[in-house]
Enzyme design. Structure first.
Site, PDB file in Angstrom:
ATOM      1  CG  ASP A   1      -1.723   7.594  -7.142  1.00 54.09           C
ATOM      2  OD1 ASP A   1      -1.026   7.151  -8.063  1.00 54.09           O
ATOM      3  OD2 ASP A   1      -2.485   6.870  -6.473  1.00 54.09           O
TER       4      ASP A   1
ATOM      5  CE1 TYR B   1      -7.570   1.270  -3.378  1.00 57.59           C
ATOM      6  CE2 TYR B   1      -5.589   0.434  -4.428  1.00 57.59           C
ATOM      7  CZ  TYR B   1      -6.488   0.400  -3.400  1.00 57.59           C
ATOM      8  OH  TYR B   1      -6.316  -0.490  -2.388  1.00 57.59           O
TER       9      TYR B   1
END
Lengths: 673, 673
Positions: free
Chosen positions: B322, B409
């Site tokens: 990420d 998320y």
């Protein structure tokens, strides 16, 4: 006229006694002062004795059968008062060197059973008897001489008590050891031990039965040990700014007697001289099912094992069971508003019985407050849609706090309830380290094991552990529950079905018997849950709560070493047992000088069936403590804990439809506080 | 006249550019908008190109050498502005299918070096190029047909991007995969995936290069997926009461540019498009030494590995980095006052450069607030002395918070500074689960591995992990530090010297080389610390900070599986490396489609000496996530983290002489807020 008034007052006294003795609203309410007095009267009258020939070591609620409590709870509001189970007290008294278990029926005002305990170990020590024997050295000539020999002024010496443990002795008297400290020039007595002296006192005889003065080590200096604000000298700091907290529409919780309701939770906060706070019948409102659903029947700290790691004469025996020997409830201290608990806290008092049966009040024993820590309950920012979406719900939770000060250590015990269904158990360790005197003033002088860290001149902070064992009688939507280990296991992709070589998947394993549920955490990737195998979500998942462990430690003592035999309930981080009313204290009912015959570890060996039964989860929070200089002269809080978190208990996020609380910027205030 | 005005404006423009381009106060200040513009101008002019033929994948501060920063810091206030190290920017640009590393000197306004990267992997993906390719399917006939075939309205379809990883391919183009979702009737797109479709887009070519429609699975219903408050239907609840927070004497922190001082702490908060917040030069004031002492030179999240555990065609590749692929800084979202951060928060904005080099502002990117959570900093009640003593200090700490939303998320990243010297790193996981469509509607239908939890009809929450790897360049009172493992080891008492059979003691072990410092936590009782071997307390203890781990997880993928080769920096929970300016990104500088050739695990294999050197601690917070129904349709925050805690860094408790903040009950307010 005077006689009439006297008779009137007498009548009033009895009447008010009678009334208040029965003014409990909930079957798990702790005994109130009138009830203690009633118990005291009945027992003292029966035995025609009072201290020191008869002492109350423990008076507490004799818990009604779970079935009765549950049937009371489910009865309707009108008949509720009538379905209250019979009110009974359990007394453990010391009488003619025997431990008596006396059950008193409070409504019938009579003793319903008496048993003389013939096993090993002794009941909890009272504050009164500890105070009594702590004063003995000051009339004991050899001790006075020892103090003189050290060049100290006896008027500044204070002695405290330590349990003696068990080291294979065949016959044991009810004794303790006294630890003496020097207090001249500092409030921090624990930093200034008189080392080399052994004083053993018999608690039944109330006299010194053994005395040695083996060696003389300098008492650490007062300088640098003080922690009281008014006695500090500049420079001060760091400076922390003040703050105020306002709830414009009042707090969100209601306290009715010992019952608390807040947001979607309701539960009962009891108190016991041994356990401290006891949380019962915690239920959470399910928005979808439009009803309260039970999570926890009863939760409390069952035992608290604190073994020190110094095998020498003055220290080897320090392997405390702080709950069973000293009483976490008896050791609760009054909380200081605006410091121990924030401005928005409410307080509950607690009462225990002294050794004479007279109730002792602890004001502000437990506080309850809504915690606004600046955390986020849930959130999401969505940038993929035409209009940006941002939904945030700040976290608010409810904390029930107490502090037990067992001698030098202060234990902050939190039960935190979250609207999302979690219950977090928090443990904070602060207060003063267990320190021993030494001739060392520098690490370079140490040539053999010092059993701790040299913190200051002549001062060693001794290595030790803390193991708090929680009794958690979870009832997930009913009593019949199972314990499921969901193991995360690597799967090797052996065919060409995927570019991946591996992934992990879950392999659930339901514990059949107690042996399946003795678990050391951290060795294997696994989720542990208590589920109701008879209830499932619409999608078919078993409803449950999982244990999210925090700090975990595994004992490092040999399992056949005496302290670890007594503390065998810490051999695993997790046990699960079938509910058994008598299995309450993980270290045994008679923990003082116990021999490990009545511990959770022993009960678990019966290997009973635990599948789809009313079961109890036992979890130990463990901390190995290597002291450091920052812990001196008083310890910054060291925190641990764990969480019980719903897992497929709800159909969906239970706080999805919780509206955002009005977190206002600043109230309009026309003057500074 | 018009010409004159034009010339004047031009001059003004250049002048203001010049001025603001140099208005950084601290050598680690992030690049400001003027600096981005300057870089853009220089690079675009040099290459005579703009997007799509030249794109800025990364523009960030080219960190000055540590020695220069430290010498600047130690210079006196008067000469400080003059000792500012040269200001440079690092540009990673994509030009003619090559990745260029360009260093721009901002004061000289020129390119000082250019390198064509020839290794494996690609730079971070920009938002712009992801947006561009996400729109391609809507002009791509096969996709339009797939949507029609599913009976869906294409105007409600949204596509998002996923990195493709690396699965042994020999040649890689810079591609990504598109994931499409249905948005009709709900804001929660991630709960409604269109399964069965593979769309591969080339980022350099900016076109779809591969397309498959393999199977059709029902798109989960909109019902029950909504999380936006205004779209919810009753019943609502639970109800949480509002509150307000007042600091009568103002906040205790000061923000000067990016430098923050508070209580006994001072530090710098930087920002980087890839890392997000970067904490630098954190020093704590030592009351005894009357000076600030450095603790942390630089700390940030270096990489964030999120592998999903579904090996099937539509999911196997989801093994995200990420930070390196999507940018935790680029993904920072604006914080909502009174919800993401409490009322007493201050906010900092952040700027990054888009692919065209134009600065993009994130308002309220970082918040800073004092946390009053009702915790206790330290306390003790003393009942052994004549007068009861009760000393309590409530805890106040300072939190620096950001939230990075990477697709579904939301990651809450907290840096919490405590007056007692601790730095706590908190990670909160919330937002929306990664979900896949399925034909299942009940667990009983599932006969083979479903790779996740059935959360609702046709909806599986896929098993996955989160590994956040922190780069922690600790400088304990200077650069030369060592890494010490203090092992707790059982000692068997073999003679009759003690009634005890055992105890534990500490066996310190200084790591000589990197191999000694690769550690899996939880297997062994051990304290891990970074110490300064050249500085000791008066008693002779080495000054240090220890790592107090929180949530720990060990990877379950096979070490030779492709995702784990790329994520090998998570193979151990702890690494220690010698400081090396180029070793910044644990997953490699070119993380997208990387092949694991440039990870922390590889660097560590050089097995360099780390004793009494400038060293960096790398710690991975790991969470295995088995989704549960409570995580649907939006997740209650799941928290993790760890603490850096002083251990013999101070001579004594550093908050011993901190006065109690004025925690006032209620301010006098004449009206409700």
């Amino acid at each position: 006229m005077k006689l009439l008034l006297f008779l009137f007052l007498i009548t009033l006294f009895f009447f008010s006694c009678t009334t208040s003795a029965s003014t409990y609203q909930h079957p798990l309410d702790p005994l109130n002062p009138s009830e203690f007095k009633l118990v005291r009267g009945i027992v003292q009258k029966t035995y025609e004795a009072s201290p020191p020939s008869l002492t109350f070591q423990y008076i507490g609620l004799d818990e009604p059968d779970k079935a009765l409590v549950l049937s009371w709870q489910s009865s309707n509001a009108k008949t509720k008062a009538k379905t209250l189970p019979p009110r009974r007290a359990l007394v453990i008294a010391r009488f003619k060197k025997h431990s008596l278990e006396i059950t008193v029926d409070l409504s019938k005002r009579s003793i319903v059973s008496t048993k003389v305990y013939t096993g090993q170990g002794f009941p909890m020590m009272t504050f009164d008897e500890q105070d009594f024997v702590s004063a003995l050295p000051f009339k004991y000539q050899p001790f006075i001489e020892s103090v003189h020999k050290r060049g100290l002024n006896i008027s500044h010496v204070v002695c405290t008590t330590a349990s003696v443990g068990w080291y294979g002795e065949i016959k044991s008297n009810r004794t303790l050891k006294l630890q003496c400290f020097y207090t001249q020039g500092s409030s921090n007595l624990f930093a200034r031990p008189l080392q080399g002296i052994t004083v053993v006192a018999d608690l039944d005889e109330r006299k010194i039965v053994e005395y040695f003065d083996r060696f003389n080590i300098p008492v650490p200096k007062a300088e640098g040990t003080e922690y009281v604000a008014t006695k500090q000298k500049p420079p001060f700091g760091p400076t922390l700014m003040g703050a105020a907290f306002v709830q414009p529409n009042g707090p969100g919780f209601k306290i009715d007697g010992h019952s608390i309701s807040w947001a979607n939770w309701e539960f009962h906060v009891g108190y016991d001289i041994r356990a401290g706070p006891m949380i019962s019948l915690a239920s959470i409102y399910d928005l979808q099912q439009q009803r309260y659903r039970r999570v926890l029947y009863r939760g409390y700290i069952s035992e608290f094992f604190v073994p020190y790691m110094d095998p020498t004469e003055n220290w080897y025996f320090k392997t405390f069971l702080d709950s069973g020997e000293f009483g976490l409830g008896q050791s609760i201290v009054s909380l200081e508003p605006l410091a121990d608990c924030p401005a928005n806290a409410a307080y509950l008092d607690a009462y225990f019985a002294g050794e004479d049966g007279v109730p002792v009040k602890i004001g502000n024993a437990i506080c309850v407050f809504e915690k606004y820590a600046g955390d986020i309950m849930w959130r999401h920012t969505e940038l993929e849609l035409h209009d940006e979406i941002r939904e945030v719900r700040p976290q608010v939770s409810l904390v029930v706090r107490s502090v037990s000060t067992v001698g030098n250590y202060d234990y902050i015990i939190d039960w935190e309830f979250k609207p999302s269904g979690s219950i977090k158990m928090g443990v904070g360790l602060t207060g003063i380290l267990g320190m021993k005197g030494t001739s060392y003033t520098h690490v370079d002088q140490i040539k053999e094991d010092a059993f701790g860290t040299l913190l200051a001149d002549n001062t060693i902070g001794v290595h030790h552990d803390h193991y708090l064992t929680y009794h958690l009688d979870l009832d997930i939507d009913g009593e019949a529950n199972s314990f499921v280990k969901t193991n995360l296991e690597t799967v090797r992709v052996r065919d060409q079905s995927s570019p991946r070589k591996s992934y992990w998947t879950v392999v659930p394993e339901t514990a059949k018997t107690e042996a399946d549920a003795r678990i050391n955490l951290g060795l294997k990737a696994s989720e542990l849950a208590i589920v109701n195998p008879n209830k499932q979500t619409k999608a078919g998942n078993k409803m449950g709560y999982r244990l999210v462990p925090g700090t975990v430690a595994h004992p490092l003592l040999l399992t056949d070493d005496y302290p670890q035999i007594r503390g065998a309930f810490t051999n695993y981080n997790v046990f699960v047992t079938p509910y058994n009313k008598s299995e309450k204290w993980a270290g045994g009912l008679y923990a003082d000088q116990s021999r490990g015959e009545d511990t959770l570890a022993v009960w678990s060996l019966r290997n009973r069936c635990i599948e789809n039964k009313d079961i109890v989860l036992w979890h130990t929070v463990g901390i190995h403590h290597v002291p450091c200089q920052e812990d001196y002269p008083i310890m910054p809080t060291l925190s641990g804990g764990f969480e019980l978190r719903p897992t497929n208990f709800f159909e969906r996020n239970p706080v999805l439809k919780s509206k955002r609380p009005k977190l206002v910027r600043f109230p309009k205030c026309n003057s500074q506080p």
